[in-house]
Each structure stands twice: as C-alpha cells, then as structure tokens.
Design an enzyme around this catalytic site. Structure first.
Site, short mmCIF file in Angstrom:
data_model
loop_
_atom_site.label_atom_id
_atom_site.label_comp_id
_atom_site.label_asym_id
_atom_site.label_seq_id
_atom_site.Cartn_x
_atom_site.Cartn_y
_atom_site.Cartn_z
N VAL A 59 -7.15 -0.47 23.60
CA VAL A 59 -7.14 -1.81 24.18
C VAL A 59 -6.16 -1.76 25.36
O VAL A 59 -5.03 -1.32 25.22
CB VAL A 59 -6.67 -2.85 23.14
CG1 VAL A 59 -6.50 -4.22 23.78
CG2 VAL A 59 -7.67 -2.93 21.98
N HIS A 118 -10.30 7.73 -23.70
CA HIS A 118 -11.66 7.42 -23.27
C HIS A 118 -12.00 6.00 -23.71
O HIS A 118 -11.68 5.63 -24.84
CB HIS A 118 -12.64 8.41 -23.89
CG HIS A 118 -14.06 8.08 -23.60
ND1 HIS A 118 -14.64 8.31 -22.37
CD2 HIS A 118 -15.02 7.49 -24.37
CE1 HIS A 118 -15.90 7.90 -22.40
NE2 HIS A 118 -16.15 7.40 -23.60
N ARG A 146 5.49 0.34 13.52
CA ARG A 146 6.73 -0.43 13.53
C ARG A 146 7.86 0.43 14.06
O ARG A 146 7.75 1.65 14.09
CB ARG A 146 7.06 -0.92 12.10
CG ARG A 146 6.03 -1.92 11.59
CD ARG A 146 6.30 -2.31 10.14
NE ARG A 146 7.57 -2.99 9.94
CZ ARG A 146 7.77 -4.29 10.09
NH1 ARG A 146 6.78 -5.07 10.48
NH2 ARG A 146 8.94 -4.83 9.86
N GLY A 186 14.22 -8.56 2.20
CA GLY A 186 13.80 -7.86 3.42
C GLY A 186 12.36 -8.10 3.82
O GLY A 186 11.70 -9.05 3.37
N GLU A 200 -9.37 1.51 17.10
CA GLU A 200 -8.40 2.58 16.78
C GLU A 200 -8.40 3.61 17.91
O GLU A 200 -9.45 4.07 18.34
CB GLU A 200 -8.76 3.21 15.43
CG GLU A 200 -8.07 4.53 15.10
CD GLU A 200 -6.54 4.47 15.09
OE1 GLU A 200 -5.98 3.58 14.44
OE2 GLU A 200 -5.91 5.33 15.76
#
Ligand code: FAD
Ligand code: NAD
Length: 464
Positions: A235, A443, A271, A42, A201
């Site tokens: 834009v 640690h 999307r 995919g 943005e």
C-alpha cells in the site's frame, strides 16, 4: 524527594512488568511497579491479547450459530450481532483481568506507583513530582503501534489494533494492511461479523516466520470464509475522506498502481519498542538500531542496576515471553538462577482453526543442514474432530533423523493453541517422537492427532 527506597522498581505493568514485580515480592524483595495507564496489565490485558480474544470468541460463536448449527440439527432463527453488548462483554473481560492484577499486587505487597516513570539516575525513578530510589530498576515499557509513510492512523477510519477493537459499527468493507498475527485475528473478527475483508501483504505469503504449510492452509481456509488476499503487494497511501478511505497500492517489486476504497483500514505491519520520555538517553542506556534496549544474558543493560524485559527488548513480542523473562530476572535478582530456552516459546494465532508452532520450522532445519524426519497427521482422520465438525488442518512433527529428538511441531487445526503444549513439555525434557507416540492418549480426543503425527515421525501412524 520521597523517603521510599525499594529493592526493585519495575516500570510498566504489562505481562513482563507485573509478573516480574509479583515474583520479586514473592522472593522477599521490596517492590514497586510504576504504571501510567488507568489500569494495570499493559497492552496485553487492556488493548491486546485479552480484548482481542474476547472478540474472537464472541464472533466465532456468532459465526457458528449463523452457519453451522443447522448441520448439527439445531434450528434457530438467524442470529443478529448486537455490537454494543459484544463490546460490553469485551470490557467486562478486560476489567476482571486488570482488577485481578490489582488484587495480586495487594496480596503480594507490590506497591503501584501511579503515573509515568522517568529514570533520572541509575538508581532513581521520578513519577510525577516524587522521586523513588531502588537498587534495581527494571524497564518493562512494552511496545507501540507503527504506521507506514503516507498513512496517518486516526483510530477512526484508519485504525491500529487499538481502534480495531473499538469500532462502533460493523464496517461494510475493511482493508487490512499486513497479513501477520494482528491482521489475521482482527480481520477474522470483522469478517465473521459481516465486513468484506481484504488483506494486503507485502510478502508472497501470510504469517511470515511460521510453518509454510500452516500459512498456506490458513490462507485457503480464510479465503473459503470470504477473506480476500493480495500478496506481494504494498500500500503506497491511504487517505481518510468523509465516508471512507481511499487507498493506493502496487506490486511489492514496483509496477502499475491501483486504487481501492474501504470503510475502515487496519494498519497491522508490526510494533516497535516503546521508550518515549523514559530518560534513557540521559542515563546512557544503549538502544539498538530498531530502538530496542540492548540487554545481556541476565537482562542487564549497559548501565549498572538497570535491566529490561519484554517487548522493549529483542525477541518475539509475546506476552508469555515477557512473563518468562520477568520470572527469570526476579529469580536472578534474588540470588537464584533462571533460564529461558528461546527456541521453545510457542506462537499461536487465535483464528478458527488456530495455528500453533514451537521449535524449528522445516525451512530453518533445511537452512541449518539438519537431517530430520517429518510426521504428519490430518484432523480429518480423527473421530473427535469429525464429531466437532472441525476436520481442517493437521499436526506436523519434525524429529532429528538420527536421534528422533523432537525439533519442532506445527499445528493448523482446532485447539492448536492448547495441543501444542504437550509437545512443548516433551521438548523441554529433550524427548523424542517415540516418547510422545508411546504416551497413552485418551480416546476420543484431538490430542490423538498429535500422537499419530509422532508415530508417523518415528514409525508409521495407525489410523491412516
Ligand atoms: P506491555 O504489555 O506493552 O506493557 C507495558 C506497559 O508499560 C504499558 O501498560 C504502558 O502503559 C507502561 N508504560 C510505558 N512507559 C511507561 C512509563 N514511562 N511509566 C509507566 N508506565 C509505562 N501476545 C500473546 O502472547 N498472545 C496474544 O494473543 C497476543 N495478542 C495481542 C493482540 C494485540 C491486538 C496486540 C497489540 C498484542 C498482542 N500480543 C499478544 C502481544 C502482547 O500484548 C505483548 O507481547 C505483551 O503485552 C508485552 O508485554 P510487556 O510487559 O513487554 O509490555
Ligand atoms: P507481524 O510482524 O506479525 O505482521 C506484520 C505483517 O505486516 C507481516 O506479514 C509483514 O510482512 C507485513 N508488512 C510489513 N510492512 C508491510 C507493508 N508495507 N505492506 C503490507 N504488509 C506489510 O505484526 P503484527 O501483526 O502487527 O503484530 C505485532 C506483534 O504483536 C507481533 O510481534 C505479534 O507477535 C504480537 N501479537 C501476537 C498475537 C498472538 O500471539 N496471537 C496476536 C497479536 C499480536
């Protein structure tokens, strides 16, 4: 008409479809998976998660060797980008992954029906000239890119993420429309390789939906690395010329228009669900106003025997969300029960440093009126992070004020995408900040920052 009858036919072999098909077969159901692409896997394996991470990794190593080796006492000549070989690395990673799915299909006896599937009735799928029947049809056809009015994606100069993964040379300048996940990841790749990147943005912040502190911190870090941000800006057009692209933009709320030129424009504004040529309208499968297939609690559509999972239905467009839905649906079809807690799906942005998130954000808790404690600890105060020269960022843990149950965790920092998972596991079991804080952490590790943030949420940290 073929004589092939199946228990399950899955349409689409992305993380939702291939995982569901393998799980169905493992549970004893006779399963086929229809895929029209040349290779399985995919969007995720071919043009999404995997190739983008191959380029993110390679560009990060380039940036590290060019700018940070010196501080570690390593003198090397100035490294150069060999884009052809970097793309070959990306291709080899894609091939290994997609061929891996083919191997898993054979191993689990999932049949790959090669071609584009069309549902012709509630139990029949047509692939090319052949028709196949199944008791259950699962639509896992994923998602596709979207553009904006007045902007035609040509995948050469005006590209989607697909074209941005394939550029033949490093552009001098790139404008990225959309400061979401794709915009930042692909913007980071090309910025590290030498492009002057400007992110435009629409909103007044980047990474909408993620923790605001993480988003603000991320923006500052990327600005220091040379990426420019134009927030609250839209834009209005982008036109490809012979050698570059001419853009016009204006304040999001309207106002004076400005112009800008760039070698490449990346459109990354989200999307949409992909259901083209599937025949859904003919069989009466209901879509919502966003074009997503409407499903119920068991991923069933309004048509008996037809189900849908992954990007093609509502919810976050993430590979692991699609995979989990595939597993749960397979279990349900095999007569078992399954469950997904949609509040506990981690989100990761694979920039450097990374951003990772799970559960509720502070904004959501405030909106709900839930009283909470905040525990926060910076990577700056962690020995391992200092040794790695990766001290930017923090871990933030949100816990219920009364019960101390962890409600959310947000990390900006090195390995954030790996670190989030111990919190995810604790949250799956309804654990508290004290549970996490009293768990012994090795640690020196970056995970100690998670432990200290948990200590800060229920009591106080030790190392601050
Ligand atoms: P998809 O992966 O889109 O697969 C659907 C498949 O169905 C496709 O192969 C398609 O060819 C096939 N198909 C469609 N119609 C038919 C038909 N009629 N017949 C036969 N086959 C058909 N998510 C993450 O979790 N982590 C990441 O790091 C990440 N990075 C990404 C980077 C990019 C650049 C992009 C674009 C996306 C990224 N994503 C990431 C999102 C992720 O790729 C998707 O959420 C995920 O692939 C969805 O899986 P899916 O199975 O629903 O659909
Ligand atoms: P997104 O929703 O993450 O970001 C889109 C951005 O574009 C938002 O910030 C939005 O405000 C902005 N925007 C919308 N219209 C605009 C306009 N006209 N002008 C300027 N900005 C505008 O979408 P994406 O980055 O395209 O990614 C698509 C999907 O792919 C996402 O759902 C994401 O989950 C998935 N993905 C995930 C990963 C990951 O998990 N690391 C990586 C890549 C993609």
């Amino acid at each position: 008409m073929s004589d092939q009858n199946y228990d399950v036919i899955v349409i689409g072999s992305g993380p939702g479809g291939y995982v569901c098909a393998i799980k169905c077969a493992q549970l004893g159901l006779k399963t086929a998976c229809v895929e029209g692409r040349e290779s399985l896997g995919g969007t995720c394996l071919n043009i999404g998660c995997i190739p983008s991470k191959a380029l993110l990794h390679a560009s990060e190593r380039f940036d590290e060797s060019a700018h940070h080796f010196k501080d570690l006492g390593i003198d090397i000549p100035a490294p150069k980008v060999n884009l052809k070989n970097m793309m070959a690395h990306k291709k080899s990673v894609i091939d290994a992954n997609t061929q891996g799915i083919e191997f898993l299909f054979k191993k689990n006896k999932v049949e790959w029906l090669k071609g584009w599937g069309k549902i012709t009735s509630e139990d029949t799928v047509q692939v090319g000239k052949e028709s196949y029947t199944a008791k259950n049809i699962i639509v896992a056809t994923g998602s596709d890119v979207v553009s904006l009015p007045n902007i035609d994606i040509d995948e050469k100069k005006i590209v989607s993420s697909t074209g941005a993964l394939e550029l033949a040379k490093v552009p001098k300048s790139m404008v990225v429309i959309g400061g979401g996940v794709i915009g930042l990841e692909m913007g980071a790749v090309w910025s590290r390789l030498g492009a002057k990147v400007t992110v435009v943005e629409f909103l007044d912040r980047i990474l909408p939906g993620m923790d605001t502190d993480c988003a603000k911190g991320m923006q500052k870090i990327l600005e220091k690395k040379g990426i420019e941000f134009k927030l609250s800006t839209k834009v209005t057009s982008a036109k490809a010329g012979k050698s570059d692209v001419a853009l016009e933009f204006e304040p999001a709320s309207g106002g004076k228009a400005e112009k800008l030129k760039a070698d490449i424009v990346l459109v990354a504004v989200g999307r949409k669900a992909y259901t083209d040529n599937l025949g859904l309208a003919d069989v009466g499968v209901e879509l919502n106003e966003r074009g997503q297939i409407v499903t119920g609690e068991c991923f069933e559509t309004n048509v008996d025997g037809i189900y849908a999972i992954g990007d093609v239905i509502a919810g976050p467009m993430l590979a692991h969300k699609a995979e989990d839905e595939g597993v749960v649906l397979a279990e349900m079809l095999a007569g078992q029960s399954g469950h997904i807690d949609y509040n506990l799906i981690p989100g990761v942005v694979y920039t450097h440093p990374e951003v990772a998130s799970i559960g509720k954000t502070e904004e959501q808790l405030k909106e709900e009126g839930t009283a909470y404690n905040v525990g926060k600890f910076p990577f700056m105060a962690n020995g391992r992070a200092r040794a790695m020269q990766a001290t930017e960022g923090f871990v933030k843990i949100l816990a219920d004020k009364t019960t101390d149950k962890i409600l959310g965790c947000h990390i900006l920092g090195p390995e954030a995408g790996n670190l989030i998972h111990e919190v995810a596991a604790v949250m799956e079991f309804g654990g508290s900040a004290e549970d996490l804080a009293r768990t012994c952490h090795a640690h020196p590790t970056l995970a100690e920052v998670v432990k200290e943030a948990a200590m800060d949420a229920f009591d106080k940290p030790l190392h601050m």
